[in-house]
Design a protein around this motif. Structure first.
Motif, PDB file in Angstrom:
ATOM      1  N   GLU A  83      -8.922 -45.474 -69.011  1.00 24.52           N
ATOM      2  CA  GLU A  83      -9.504 -46.603 -68.293  1.00 24.52           C
ATOM      3  C   GLU A  83      -9.918 -46.214 -66.888  1.00 24.52           C
ATOM      4  O   GLU A  83     -10.960 -46.658 -66.385  1.00 24.52           O
ATOM      5  CB  GLU A  83      -8.504 -47.753 -68.269  1.00 24.52           C
ATOM      6  CG  GLU A  83      -9.070 -49.043 -67.667  1.00 24.52           C
ATOM      7  CD  GLU A  83      -8.098 -50.186 -67.758  1.00 24.52           C
ATOM      8  OE1 GLU A  83      -8.385 -51.249 -67.168  1.00 24.52           O
ATOM      9  OE2 GLU A  83      -7.054 -50.036 -68.423  1.00 24.52           O
ATOM     10  N   LEU A  84      -9.100 -45.370 -66.212  1.00 25.29           N
ATOM     11  CA  LEU A  84      -9.437 -44.958 -64.855  1.00 25.29           C
ATOM     12  C   LEU A  84     -10.657 -44.047 -64.819  1.00 25.29           C
ATOM     13  O   LEU A  84     -11.434 -44.056 -63.847  1.00 25.29           O
ATOM     14  CB  LEU A  84      -8.244 -44.235 -64.215  1.00 25.29           C
ATOM     15  CG  LEU A  84      -7.024 -45.103 -63.879  1.00 25.29           C
ATOM     16  CD1 LEU A  84      -5.840 -44.226 -63.483  1.00 25.29           C
ATOM     17  CD2 LEU A  84      -7.363 -46.078 -62.748  1.00 25.29           C
ATOM     18  N   SER A  85     -10.843 -43.252 -65.871  1.00 26.33           N
ATOM     19  CA  SER A  85     -12.002 -42.351 -65.909  1.00 26.33           C
ATOM     20  C   SER A  85     -13.316 -43.108 -66.011  1.00 26.33           C
ATOM     21  O   SER A  85     -14.373 -42.553 -65.686  1.00 26.33           O
ATOM     22  CB  SER A  85     -11.860 -41.382 -67.081  1.00 26.33           C
ATOM     23  OG  SER A  85     -11.811 -42.096 -68.308  1.00 26.33           O
ATOM     24  N   GLN A  86     -13.306 -44.355 -66.421  1.00 23.06           N
ATOM     25  CA  GLN A  86     -14.518 -45.161 -66.533  1.00 23.06           C
ATOM     26  C   GLN A  86     -14.799 -45.959 -65.262  1.00 23.06           C
ATOM     27  O   GLN A  86     -15.822 -46.630 -65.171  1.00 23.06           O
ATOM     28  CB  GLN A  86     -14.394 -46.120 -67.725  1.00 23.06           C
ATOM     29  CG  GLN A  86     -14.219 -45.421 -69.066  1.00 23.06           C
ATOM     30  CD  GLN A  86     -13.976 -46.376 -70.203  1.00 23.06           C
ATOM     31  OE1 GLN A  86     -14.054 -47.602 -70.025  1.00 23.06           O
ATOM     32  NE2 GLN A  86     -13.681 -45.839 -71.392  1.00 23.06           N
ATOM     33  N   LEU A  87     -13.894 -45.891 -64.306  1.00 23.35           N
ATOM     34  CA  LEU A  87     -14.053 -46.626 -63.063  1.00 23.35           C
ATOM     35  C   LEU A  87     -14.323 -45.661 -61.908  1.00 23.35           C
ATOM     36  O   LEU A  87     -14.093 -44.459 -62.005  1.00 23.35           O
ATOM     37  CB  LEU A  87     -12.788 -47.440 -62.768  1.00 23.35           C
ATOM     38  CG  LEU A  87     -12.342 -48.443 -63.841  1.00 23.35           C
ATOM     39  CD1 LEU A  87     -11.013 -49.064 -63.445  1.00 23.35           C
ATOM     40  CD2 LEU A  87     -13.403 -49.516 -64.055  1.00 23.35           C
ATOM     41  N   GLU A  88     -14.830 -46.203 -60.841  1.00 28.55           N
ATOM     42  CA  GLU A  88     -15.052 -45.418 -59.629  1.00 28.55           C
ATOM     43  C   GLU A  88     -13.779 -45.506 -58.786  1.00 28.55           C
ATOM     44  O   GLU A  88     -13.581 -46.472 -58.047  1.00 28.55           O
ATOM     45  CB  GLU A  88     -16.260 -45.946 -58.856  1.00 28.55           C
ATOM     46  CG  GLU A  88     -17.585 -45.774 -59.587  1.00 28.55           C
ATOM     47  CD  GLU A  88     -18.760 -46.274 -58.759  1.00 28.55           C
ATOM     48  OE1 GLU A  88     -18.509 -46.783 -57.627  1.00 28.55           O
ATOM     49  OE2 GLU A  88     -19.897 -46.171 -59.226  1.00 28.55           O
ATOM     50  N   VAL A  89     -12.941 -44.494 -58.911  1.00 24.65           N
ATOM     51  CA  VAL A  89     -11.653 -44.484 -58.210  1.00 24.65           C
ATOM     52  C   VAL A  89     -11.672 -43.437 -57.116  1.00 24.65           C
ATOM     53  O   VAL A  89     -12.484 -42.505 -57.121  1.00 24.65           O
ATOM     54  CB  VAL A  89     -10.496 -44.211 -59.196  1.00 24.65           C
ATOM     55  CG1 VAL A  89     -10.375 -45.343 -60.212  1.00 24.65           C
ATOM     56  CG2 VAL A  89     -10.695 -42.877 -59.904  1.00 24.65           C
ATOM     57  N   ASN A 100      -4.490 -49.911 -59.049  1.00 20.57           N
ATOM     58  CA  ASN A 100      -5.030 -48.743 -58.335  1.00 20.57           C
ATOM     59  C   ASN A 100      -5.526 -49.170 -56.966  1.00 20.57           C
ATOM     60  O   ASN A 100      -6.303 -50.134 -56.836  1.00 20.57           O
ATOM     61  CB  ASN A 100      -6.155 -48.109 -59.141  1.00 20.57           C
ATOM     62  CG  ASN A 100      -6.788 -46.945 -58.412  1.00 20.57           C
ATOM     63  OD1 ASN A 100      -7.963 -46.999 -58.042  1.00 20.57           O
ATOM     64  ND2 ASN A 100      -6.039 -45.887 -58.193  1.00 20.57           N
TER      65      ASN A 100
END
Length: 303
Positions: free
Chosen positions: A18-24, A83
């Protein structure tokens, strides 16, 4: 075991997807919050942390023990993971929860090693670190520039300490009394050390000619010429004053010998019982060689 003394958690693999699909923002930092309980001021218990691995079972999060106590959680309690991005920290003020922390000789080195396991610090956190098989609890009192939480990953962080819980500063009267009582002992120790140093230096100092001269044989000196008697024999110390005066009267003088002549200072004295006799210069060893008459075994034939 080391994860229990750090500030990082274990998340499931689905969280990484899920984090890899977001701009973190990296490093990955999270805010943990207990939704089921509120503190006395009406706020929910919260803290901040990093992630160690994405290897937890699906639907589970593994936290250090000190973090569960800070959030008032029990195994199986629900938790909210969000996050977040935090400011780089510049200063943190810590308070050890026991005076045993003062027994550590190098606090800076211990904290540098311990804080490498943390990614964020939150005001109110009660951290647990391990050193020499002992656990120490430390509370976060203040953070800068953010007043609530900071990021401590790859940053120059200044650390300030508050007095440990239970620490009592010595009063002026007690310190003065102890100094007066111990001043005489200190002075005595200093004098003893000075005396020991002086005696050691005296023993190590070089002292020439500390021994006394001893004459091995007085008869041998009488056989020597007066001009060849050694300086030691004439200047040797003796218990009898008369011998010392006789030795002082005979002073050695330099020899006047031809070039190429050696003189060893001793006269030829024959052994007792030997008789002097004339020695043939041609036969100094006095041996008779080839004595007798010659004989021929076979006679000559007359021609």
């Amino acid at each position: 075991m080391e994860a229990n003394y750090g500030g990082k958690i274990f998340l499931p693999a689905s969280a990484l997807d899920e984090l890899s699909q977001l701009e973190v923002v990296y490093p990955l930092l999270f805010k943990l919050q207990n939704d089921e309980e509120e503190t006395d001021n009406g706020r929910r218990p919260r803290t901040h942390c990093g992630v160690l691995e994405f290897t937890a079972e699906e639907g589970r999060v593994y936290l250090p023990q000190w973090m569960m106590e800070t959030l008032h959680l029990t195994p199986g309690s629900p938790i909210e993971v969000i996050n977040v991005a935090l400011l780089q920290g510049s200063l943190v003020k810590l308070q050890p929860q026991s005076v045993d922390f003062l027994d550590i000789s190098d606090h800076r080195a211990v904290l540098e090693t311990a804080l490498r396991r943390f990614s964020a610090l939150t005001v109110g956190d009660l951290l647990t670190i391990e050193y020499n098989s002992r656990e120490y609890s430390i509370k976060v009192l203040e953070t800068q520039p953010s007043p609530s939480a900071i990021n401590i990953v790859e940053t120059d962080l200044s650390v300030d300490f508050a007095p440990p819980v239970g620490y009592v500063e010595p009063t002026a009267q007690s310190s003065a009394g102890s100094s007066v009582a111990s001043s005489s002992m200190i002075a005595k120790d200093i004098r003893q050390k000075e005396d020991a140093a002086k005696s050691e230096a005296a023993s190590l100092r070089f002292q020439a000619f500390r021994g006394a001269g001893t004459r091995l044989s007085s008869a041998a000196d009488k056989l020597r010429p007066a001009s060849l008697r050694s300086y030691a024999s004439t200047g040797a110390e003796s218990d009898e004053p008369t011998k010392r005066q006789e030795a002082d009267e005979e002073t050695p003088v330099p020899l006047d010998l031809p070039i190429g002549t050696l003189y060893f200072g001793y006269r030829l004295v024959p052994p007792p019982g030997s008789e002097s006799k004339d020695v043939d210069p041609s036969n100094p060893d006095d041996k008779d060689g080839f004595q007798g008459e010659g004989r021929v075994l076979r006679q000559r034939r007359k021609r």
